[in-house]
Scaffold this motif. Structure first.
Motif, PDB file in Angstrom:
ATOM      1  N   VAL A 235       0.843  -1.188   0.000  1.00  0.00           N
ATOM      2  CA  VAL A 235       0.000   0.000   0.000  1.00  0.00           C
ATOM      3  C   VAL A 235       0.882   1.242   0.000  1.00  0.00           C
ATOM      4  CG1 VAL A 235      -1.819  -1.171   1.312  1.00  0.00           C
ATOM      5  CG2 VAL A 235      -0.080   0.156   2.546  1.00  0.00           C
ATOM      6  N   GLN A 236       0.251   2.393  -0.226  1.00  0.00           N
ATOM      7  CA  GLN A 236       0.904   3.667   0.045  1.00  0.00           C
ATOM      8  C   GLN A 236       0.318   4.207   1.335  1.00  0.00           C
ATOM      9  OE1 GLN A 236      -0.130   6.667  -2.981  1.00  0.00           O
ATOM     10  NE2 GLN A 236      -1.931   5.437  -3.508  1.00  0.00           N
ATOM     11  N   VAL A 237       1.142   4.861   2.135  1.00  0.00           N
ATOM     12  CA  VAL A 237       0.733   5.337   3.449  1.00  0.00           C
ATOM     13  C   VAL A 237       0.899   6.856   3.497  1.00  0.00           C
ATOM     14  CG1 VAL A 237       1.084   5.185   5.945  1.00  0.00           C
ATOM     15  CG2 VAL A 237       1.508   3.179   4.500  1.00  0.00           C
ATOM     16  N   LEU A 238      -0.176   7.558   3.838  1.00  0.00           N
ATOM     17  CA  LEU A 238      -0.115   9.003   4.046  1.00  0.00           C
ATOM     18  C   LEU A 238      -0.275   9.268   5.532  1.00  0.00           C
ATOM     19  CD1 LEU A 238      -0.066  11.953   3.113  1.00  0.00           C
ATOM     20  CD2 LEU A 238      -2.545  11.786   2.728  1.00  0.00           C
ATOM     21  N   VAL A 239       0.743   9.897   6.136  1.00  0.00           N
ATOM     22  CA  VAL A 239       0.744  10.191   7.563  1.00  0.00           C
ATOM     23  C   VAL A 239       0.501  11.686   7.748  1.00  0.00           C
ATOM     24  CG1 VAL A 239       2.013  10.022   9.734  1.00  0.00           C
ATOM     25  CG2 VAL A 239       2.464   8.374   7.893  1.00  0.00           C
ATOM     26  N   ALA A 240      -0.471  12.048   8.577  1.00  0.00           N
ATOM     27  CA  ALA A 240      -0.727  13.454   8.912  1.00  0.00           C
ATOM     28  C   ALA A 240      -0.404  13.663  10.384  1.00  0.00           C
ATOM     29  CB  ALA A 240      -2.175  13.816   8.636  1.00  0.00           C
ATOM     30  N   VAL A 241       0.514  14.584  10.665  1.00  0.00           N
ATOM     31  CA  VAL A 241       0.898  14.861  12.053  1.00  0.00           C
ATOM     32  C   VAL A 241       0.299  16.161  12.563  1.00  0.00           C
ATOM     33  CG1 VAL A 241       3.025  13.536  11.861  1.00  0.00           C
ATOM     34  CG2 VAL A 241       3.063  15.986  11.370  1.00  0.00           C
ATOM     35  N   GLY A 242      -0.594  16.798  11.788  1.00  0.00           N
ATOM     36  CA  GLY A 242      -1.260  18.017  12.248  1.00  0.00           C
ATOM     37  C   GLY A 242      -0.272  19.124  12.546  1.00  0.00           C
ATOM     38  N   PRO A 243      -0.362  19.727  13.744  1.00  0.00           N
ATOM     39  CA  PRO A 243       0.546  20.825  14.083  1.00  0.00           C
ATOM     40  C   PRO A 243       1.948  20.354  14.444  1.00  0.00           C
ATOM     41  CG  PRO A 243      -0.878  20.340  15.939  1.00  0.00           C
ATOM     42  CD  PRO A 243      -1.350  19.472  14.814  1.00  0.00           C
ATOM     43  N   GLY A 244       2.168  19.054  14.467  1.00  0.00           N
ATOM     44  CA  GLY A 244       3.486  18.522  14.775  1.00  0.00           C
ATOM     45  C   GLY A 244       4.466  18.720  13.626  1.00  0.00           C
ATOM     46  N   ASP A 245       5.713  18.364  13.858  1.00  0.00           N
ATOM     47  CA  ASP A 245       6.770  18.511  12.858  1.00  0.00           C
ATOM     48  C   ASP A 245       6.860  17.229  12.038  1.00  0.00           C
ATOM     49  OD1 ASP A 245       9.016  18.918  11.358  1.00  0.00           O
ATOM     50  OD2 ASP A 245      10.386  19.192  13.057  1.00  0.00           O
ATOM     51  N   PRO A 246       6.618  17.272  10.718  1.00  0.00           N
ATOM     52  CA  PRO A 246       6.709  16.066   9.906  1.00  0.00           C
ATOM     53  C   PRO A 246       8.071  15.387   9.979  1.00  0.00           C
ATOM     54  CG  PRO A 246       5.587  17.803   8.686  1.00  0.00           C
ATOM     55  CD  PRO A 246       6.139  18.435   9.945  1.00  0.00           C
ATOM     56  N   ALA A 247       9.112  16.144  10.356  1.00  0.00           N
ATOM     57  CA  ALA A 247      10.455  15.558  10.417  1.00  0.00           C
ATOM     58  C   ALA A 247      10.653  14.703  11.657  1.00  0.00           C
ATOM     59  CB  ALA A 247      11.504  16.670  10.386  1.00  0.00           C
ATOM     60  N   VAL A 248       9.677  14.700  12.585  1.00  0.00           N
ATOM     61  CA  VAL A 248       9.863  14.004  13.850  1.00  0.00           C
ATOM     62  C   VAL A 248      10.029  12.497  13.650  1.00  0.00           C
ATOM     63  CG1 VAL A 248       7.409  13.603  14.345  1.00  0.00           C
ATOM     64  CG2 VAL A 248       9.017  13.875  16.232  1.00  0.00           C
ATOM     65  N   LEU A 249       9.500  11.957  12.551  1.00  0.00           N
ATOM     66  CA  LEU A 249       9.600  10.520  12.304  1.00  0.00           C
ATOM     67  C   LEU A 249      10.918  10.129  11.651  1.00  0.00           C
ATOM     68  CD1 LEU A 249       5.964   9.726  11.076  1.00  0.00           C
ATOM     69  CD2 LEU A 249       6.985   9.223  13.296  1.00  0.00           C
ATOM     70  N   GLY A 250      11.711  11.122  11.232  1.00  0.00           N
ATOM     71  CA  GLY A 250      12.974  10.808  10.592  1.00  0.00           C
ATOM     72  C   GLY A 250      12.750  10.195   9.222  1.00  0.00           C
ATOM     73  N   ALA A 251      13.697   9.379   8.792  1.00  0.00           N
ATOM     74  CA  ALA A 251      13.589   8.725   7.489  1.00  0.00           C
ATOM     75  C   ALA A 251      12.465   7.695   7.518  1.00  0.00           C
ATOM     76  CB  ALA A 251      14.908   8.053   7.127  1.00  0.00           C
ATOM     77  N   VAL A 252      11.668   7.657   6.454  1.00  0.00           N
ATOM     78  CA  VAL A 252      10.558   6.712   6.366  1.00  0.00           C
ATOM     79  C   VAL A 252      10.706   5.890   5.089  1.00  0.00           C
ATOM     80  CG1 VAL A 252       8.965   8.146   7.700  1.00  0.00           C
ATOM     81  CG2 VAL A 252       9.102   8.435   5.214  1.00  0.00           C
ATOM     82  N   PRO A 253      10.082   4.729   5.023  1.00  0.00           N
ATOM     83  CA  PRO A 253      10.167   3.884   3.828  1.00  0.00           C
ATOM     84  C   PRO A 253       9.619   4.585   2.583  1.00  0.00           C
ATOM     85  CG  PRO A 253       9.358   2.624   5.696  1.00  0.00           C
ATOM     86  CD  PRO A 253       9.372   4.062   6.125  1.00  0.00           C
ATOM     87  N   PRO A 254       9.967   4.112   1.397  1.00  0.00           N
ATOM     88  CA  PRO A 254       9.563   4.791   0.159  1.00  0.00           C
ATOM     89  C   PRO A 254       8.055   4.876  -0.055  1.00  0.00           C
ATOM     90  CG  PRO A 254      11.294   3.171  -0.261  1.00  0.00           C
ATOM     91  CD  PRO A 254      10.877   2.986   1.152  1.00  0.00           C
ATOM     92  N   ASN A 255       7.291   3.941   0.507  1.00  0.00           N
ATOM     93  CA  ASN A 255       5.834   3.967   0.296  1.00  0.00           C
ATOM     94  C   ASN A 255       5.103   4.761   1.366  1.00  0.00           C
ATOM     95  OD1 ASN A 255       6.385   2.035   2.270  1.00  0.00           O
ATOM     96  ND2 ASN A 255       4.642   0.749   1.700  1.00  0.00           N
ATOM     97  N   VAL A 256       5.836   5.581   2.129  1.00  0.00           N
ATOM     98  CA  VAL A 256       5.246   6.403   3.199  1.00  0.00           C
ATOM     99  C   VAL A 256       5.514   7.872   2.917  1.00  0.00           C
ATOM    100  CG1 VAL A 256       5.275   6.950   5.659  1.00  0.00           C
ATOM    101  CG2 VAL A 256       5.526   4.565   4.900  1.00  0.00           C
ATOM    102  N   ARG A 257       4.471   8.688   3.049  1.00  0.00           N
ATOM    103  CA  ARG A 257       4.622  10.137   2.918  1.00  0.00           C
ATOM    104  C   ARG A 257       4.096  10.783   4.188  1.00  0.00           C
ATOM    105  NH1 ARG A 257       2.884  14.134  -2.073  1.00  0.00           N
ATOM    106  NH2 ARG A 257       3.469  16.076  -1.037  1.00  0.00           N
ATOM    107  N   VAL A 258       4.861  11.741   4.733  1.00  0.00           N
ATOM    108  CA  VAL A 258       4.497  12.403   5.981  1.00  0.00           C
ATOM    109  C   VAL A 258       4.193  13.873   5.695  1.00  0.00           C
ATOM    110  CG1 VAL A 258       5.186  12.906   8.350  1.00  0.00           C
ATOM    111  CG2 VAL A 258       6.030  10.830   7.227  1.00  0.00           C
ATOM    112  N   ALA A 259       3.040  14.339   6.200  1.00  0.00           N
ATOM    113  CA  ALA A 259       2.622  15.729   6.015  1.00  0.00           C
ATOM    114  C   ALA A 259       2.178  16.293   7.358  1.00  0.00           C
ATOM    115  CB  ALA A 259       1.480  15.814   5.002  1.00  0.00           C
ATOM    116  N   GLY A 260       1.959  17.609   7.408  1.00  0.00           N
ATOM    117  CA  GLY A 260       1.414  18.247   8.599  1.00  0.00           C
ATOM    118  C   GLY A 260      -0.094  18.104   8.590  1.00  0.00           C
ATOM    119  N   PHE A 261      -0.810  19.205   8.327  1.00  0.00           N
ATOM    120  CA  PHE A 261      -2.250  19.120   8.131  1.00  0.00           C
ATOM    121  C   PHE A 261      -2.542  18.669   6.702  1.00  0.00           C
ATOM    122  CE2 PHE A 261      -2.402  22.028  11.791  1.00  0.00           C
ATOM    123  CZ  PHE A 261      -3.424  21.437  12.520  1.00  0.00           C
TER     124      PHE A 261
END
Length: 372
Positions: A235-261
């Protein structure tokens, strides 16, 4: 009419009120907000005249811990929501309401001090559900501490909600305490999103939406486990961290995308599964899209919401030490394959679509005020 909406300064307390507030404004009524100083600007950005009022939940928690330490969680919660938060609201609204003279006060359910202030000023008031009702055991403990909110008279069925409420919960996961209140206006849960871009996703690949909301708890640790587990699936994974810092998760696998809101309503329309904290907005948003859900509850009423999903057959939950990358991968994989859960979620979607929309409820609310 002039209508005052009162809420605690947090995204999960402000955003659920916006669809009804906008519907009332669109119908020609004057709508103003009262909230904690930190969110005055945010409400103003949404186009509402806003007044500072009360203290934040975080400020109340600091003072409650100063008084009681960390040992008795129930005592902390009672001190916060039966004493510190409502007294600050009563004090500020006590001087504001005579100045602006609203015809109605709509308060989100954790802001019960607004009901007391409205009653003192002789103004009709209605609560707006944003979560589940207070657990019975906590109600019993809190009742003596909250008697001042009801002027020593008979306590309502729910100490926060009063006798008249706007209810977002569809029957499939409805809160029985709210359903039993004397006057209930049913309102279709309607997503409100900030004006942020929709992240690019591949329409040919299943999408899993992952969020733990806007209140941290131990979000980073749980998010990492969830990302690790979900990334193993095709699958592809979209992570939303809201007001948090998207960089907090560090490096993520290629099928993962991290965003704020993210524009959550748009995301869930394209998603195949929602993995989340059990917050009311995400639960209802996923149900409205007819999606199965995996809840990873962290605090507040998220555990009760997760239990409601399981009981309704629309999702599963992993809580506490149950959360691990392996467990998330196994549960998510099962939900992606399970047509029975998906069919039940679609029935919930159809039920929500048939509930009254904000425009209809705005008309009901005005008629109710005229009858007070």
């Amino acid at each position: 009419m002039r209508i005052l909406f009162s809420c605690r300064p947090a995204y999960g307390h402000l955003f659920p009120l916006v669809p009804l507030a906008r519907a009332l404004r669109h119908a020609g009524h004057e709508v103003v907000f009262a909230t904690g100083q930190a969110f005055v600007g945010k409400a103003e950005e949404l186009g509402f005249e806003t007044y500072p009022c009360g203290i934040s939940i975080a400020e109340a928690e600091v003072e409650a811990r100063r008084r009681h330490g960390d040992e008795d969680v129930a005592r902390l919660l009672i001190t916060m929501f039966a004493d510190l938060v409502p007294r600050a609201t009563v004090a500020d609204l006590g001087s504001l309401l005579p100045r602006i003279r609203p015809d109605l006060v709509v308060y989100e359910q954790s802001d019960a001090g607004a009901a007391k202030a409205a009653r003192d000023a002789g103004i009709p008031f209605v609560s707006h559900v944003i979560g589940r009702s207070m657990p019975p055991e906590l109600q019993r403990l809190a009742a003596p501490e909250m008697a001042w909110l009801w002027d020593g008279g008979p306590a309502p069925a729910d100490l926060m909600l009063g006798d008249t409420a706007v209810d977002l919960w569809p029957d499939v996961v409805r809160d029985p305490v709210v359903a039993a209140l004397p006057t209930v206006l049913r309102l279709r849960p309607t997503s409100f999103d900030l004006d942020v871009p929709m992240p690019a996703v591949d329409p040919a690949k299943p999408l899993v939406y992952l969020t733990l909301g806007t209140v941290a708890f131990r979000a980073t640790e749980v998010l990492r486990d969830a990302v690790d587990g979900l990334s193993r699936l095709p699958v592809q994974v979209l992570v939303a961290v809201g007001p948090g810092d998207p960089a907090v998760l560090g490096a993520v696998p290629p099928n993962v995308r991290v965003a704020g809101f993210v524009p959550q309503a748009k995301v869930v329309r394209q998603a195949d599964l929602v993995v989340h904290h059990g917050g009311t907005g995400t639960v209802l948003g996923a149900l409205a899209a007819g999606l199965p859900q995996l809840a990873l509850p962290q605090g507040a009423d998220q555990f009760v919401n997760a239990d409601a999903l399981v009981a309704s057959g629309t999702g599963e939950k992993l809580a506490g030490d149950e959360v691990s990358a392996d467990a998330v991968a196994e549960a998510a994989g099962r939900l992606l394959r399970d047509e029975s859960t998906r069919d039940t979620a679609r029935k919930a979607r159809d039920e929500i679509a048939a509930m009254p929309d904000p425009t209809a409820v705005a008309e009901e609310l005005i008629a109710l005020v005229k009858g007070f």
